[in-house]
Motif scaffolding. Structure first.
Motif, PDB file in Angstrom:
ATOM      1  N   ALA A  44     -27.349  -1.641  -8.822  1.00  0.00           N
ATOM      2  CA  ALA A  44     -27.883  -0.733  -7.802  1.00  0.00           C
ATOM      3  C   ALA A  44     -28.770   0.337  -8.434  1.00  0.00           C
ATOM      4  CB  ALA A  44     -26.743  -0.075  -7.030  1.00  0.00           C
ATOM      5  N   ARG A  45     -28.325   0.879  -9.547  1.00  0.00           N
ATOM      6  CA  ARG A  45     -29.127   1.906 -10.219  1.00  0.00           C
ATOM      7  C   ARG A  45     -30.376   1.302 -10.843  1.00  0.00           C
ATOM      8  NH1 ARG A  45     -24.018   4.695 -11.711  1.00  0.00           N
ATOM      9  NH2 ARG A  45     -23.947   6.369 -10.191  1.00  0.00           N
ATOM     10  N   GLU A  50     -36.197   0.799 -11.000  1.00  0.00           N
ATOM     11  CA  GLU A  50     -37.393  -0.049 -10.932  1.00  0.00           C
ATOM     12  C   GLU A  50     -38.320   0.407  -9.816  1.00  0.00           C
ATOM     13  OE1 GLU A  50     -35.666  -3.956 -10.662  1.00  0.00           O
ATOM     14  OE2 GLU A  50     -35.527  -4.145 -12.841  1.00  0.00           O
ATOM     15  N   LYS A  51     -37.749   0.817  -8.676  1.00  0.00           N
ATOM     16  CA  LYS A  51     -38.577   1.325  -7.573  1.00  0.00           C
ATOM     17  C   LYS A  51     -39.263   2.629  -7.979  1.00  0.00           C
ATOM     18  CE  LYS A  51     -37.844  -1.745  -4.491  1.00  0.00           C
ATOM     19  NZ  LYS A  51     -38.922  -2.639  -4.113  1.00  0.00           N
ATOM     20  N   LEU A  52     -38.521   3.498  -8.644  1.00  0.00           N
ATOM     21  CA  LEU A  52     -39.099   4.772  -9.075  1.00  0.00           C
ATOM     22  C   LEU A  52     -40.221   4.561 -10.075  1.00  0.00           C
ATOM     23  CD1 LEU A  52     -35.824   6.839  -9.599  1.00  0.00           C
ATOM     24  CD2 LEU A  52     -37.429   7.034  -7.702  1.00  0.00           C
ATOM     25  N   ALA A  53     -40.065   3.612 -10.955  1.00  0.00           N
ATOM     26  CA  ALA A  53     -41.055   3.365 -12.002  1.00  0.00           C
ATOM     27  C   ALA A  53     -42.268   2.605 -11.477  1.00  0.00           C
ATOM     28  CB  ALA A  53     -40.420   2.580 -13.146  1.00  0.00           C
ATOM     29  N   GLY A  54     -42.067   1.827 -10.437  1.00  0.00           N
ATOM     30  CA  GLY A  54     -43.135   0.965  -9.967  1.00  0.00           C
ATOM     31  C   GLY A  54     -44.076   1.565  -8.967  1.00  0.00           C
ATOM     32  N   GLY A  55     -43.682   2.645  -8.345  1.00  0.00           N
ATOM     33  CA  GLY A  55     -44.510   3.180  -7.282  1.00  0.00           C
ATOM     34  C   GLY A  55     -44.760   4.652  -7.434  1.00  0.00           C
ATOM     35  N   ALA A  56     -44.594   5.331  -6.326  1.00  0.00           N
ATOM     36  CA  ALA A  56     -44.828   6.771  -6.294  1.00  0.00           C
ATOM     37  C   ALA A  56     -43.828   7.491  -7.179  1.00  0.00           C
ATOM     38  CB  ALA A  56     -44.697   7.272  -4.852  1.00  0.00           C
ATOM     39  N   GLY A  57     -44.208   8.660  -7.629  1.00  0.00           N
ATOM     40  CA  GLY A  57     -43.335   9.452  -8.481  1.00  0.00           C
ATOM     41  C   GLY A  57     -42.086   9.904  -7.757  1.00  0.00           C
ATOM     42  N   VAL A  58     -41.166  10.449  -8.494  1.00  0.00           N
ATOM     43  CA  VAL A  58     -39.923  10.933  -7.928  1.00  0.00           C
ATOM     44  C   VAL A  58     -39.916  12.451  -7.983  1.00  0.00           C
ATOM     45  CG1 VAL A  58     -38.691  10.800 -10.114  1.00  0.00           C
ATOM     46  CG2 VAL A  58     -37.411  10.771  -8.022  1.00  0.00           C
ATOM     47  N   SER A  79     -26.498  -5.849  -1.182  1.00  0.00           N
ATOM     48  CA  SER A  79     -25.296  -5.970  -2.011  1.00  0.00           C
ATOM     49  C   SER A  79     -25.251  -4.868  -3.065  1.00  0.00           C
ATOM     50  CB  SER A  79     -25.223  -7.347  -2.671  1.00  0.00           C
ATOM     51  OG  SER A  79     -26.352  -7.550  -3.506  1.00  0.00           O
ATOM     52  N   ALA A  80     -26.403  -4.476  -3.593  1.00  0.00           N
ATOM     53  CA  ALA A  80     -26.452  -3.405  -4.584  1.00  0.00           C
ATOM     54  C   ALA A  80     -26.104  -2.062  -3.951  1.00  0.00           C
ATOM     55  CB  ALA A  80     -27.835  -3.345  -5.230  1.00  0.00           C
ATOM     56  N   LEU A  81     -26.563  -1.830  -2.715  1.00  0.00           N
ATOM     57  CA  LEU A  81     -26.229  -0.588  -2.024  1.00  0.00           C
ATOM     58  C   LEU A  81     -24.737  -0.505  -1.723  1.00  0.00           C
ATOM     59  CD1 LEU A  81     -29.228  -0.338   0.459  1.00  0.00           C
ATOM     60  CD2 LEU A  81     -28.832   1.059  -1.563  1.00  0.00           C
ATOM     61  N   VAL A  82     -24.162  -1.608  -1.238  1.00  0.00           N
ATOM     62  CA  VAL A  82     -22.733  -1.635  -0.931  1.00  0.00           C
ATOM     63  C   VAL A  82     -21.924  -1.404  -2.199  1.00  0.00           C
ATOM     64  CG1 VAL A  82     -20.826  -3.092  -0.146  1.00  0.00           C
ATOM     65  CG2 VAL A  82     -22.969  -3.049   1.126  1.00  0.00           C
TER      66      VAL A  82
END
Length: 119
Positions: A44-45, A50-58, A79-82
């Motif tokens: 999940a992390r 990967e989402k943070l690194a691939g797109g807009a900044g955090v 499944s990762a969120l659960v």
């Protein structure tokens, strides 16, 4: 995930390790353990990183600049969120507001999911 890959993803976010750790819901010390291979990063992390690194900044307190949390979370496997909610529930990180007017918070003992229809 290979430690080197985690380091690369952290660097690609373009923000401090403190902000990345906050977005992942971990301490900077735990982030460094993932980064140096001392602890395995949960799926999940990894998906969030990967989402943070691939797109807009955090930014501090948000998952992605210019995107709602719902949009970002929709891209993470269910499944990762659960798994992450269950882990946080087991460790006492998930709290509910008490019924008293003082806003008392207590750890949840269980989490139940129900189906809802999209409006």
């Amino acid at each position: 995930m290979e430690a080197k890959k985690i380091s690369e993803l952290i660097e690609r976010t373009g923000v401090t390790r403190q902000k990345v750790a906050e977005s992942l819901g971990v301490s900077v010390a735990m982030l460094r353990k993932y980064e140096h291979g001392y602890a395995p990063m949960p799926d999940a992390r990894r998906a969030i990183l990967e989402k943070l690194a691939g797109g807009a900044g955090v930014s501090s307190g948000s998952l992605g600049a210019g995107k709602s949390a719902a949009v970002v979370l929709a891209d993470i496997p269910f499944s990762a969120l659960v798994e992450e909610v269950a882990r946080r529930t087991r460790t006492g990180q998930v709290k509910e507001t008490g019924s008293s007017g003082k806003g008392a918070r207590r750890p949840l003992r269980a989490v139940a999911f129900t189906d809802v229809t999209d409006a």
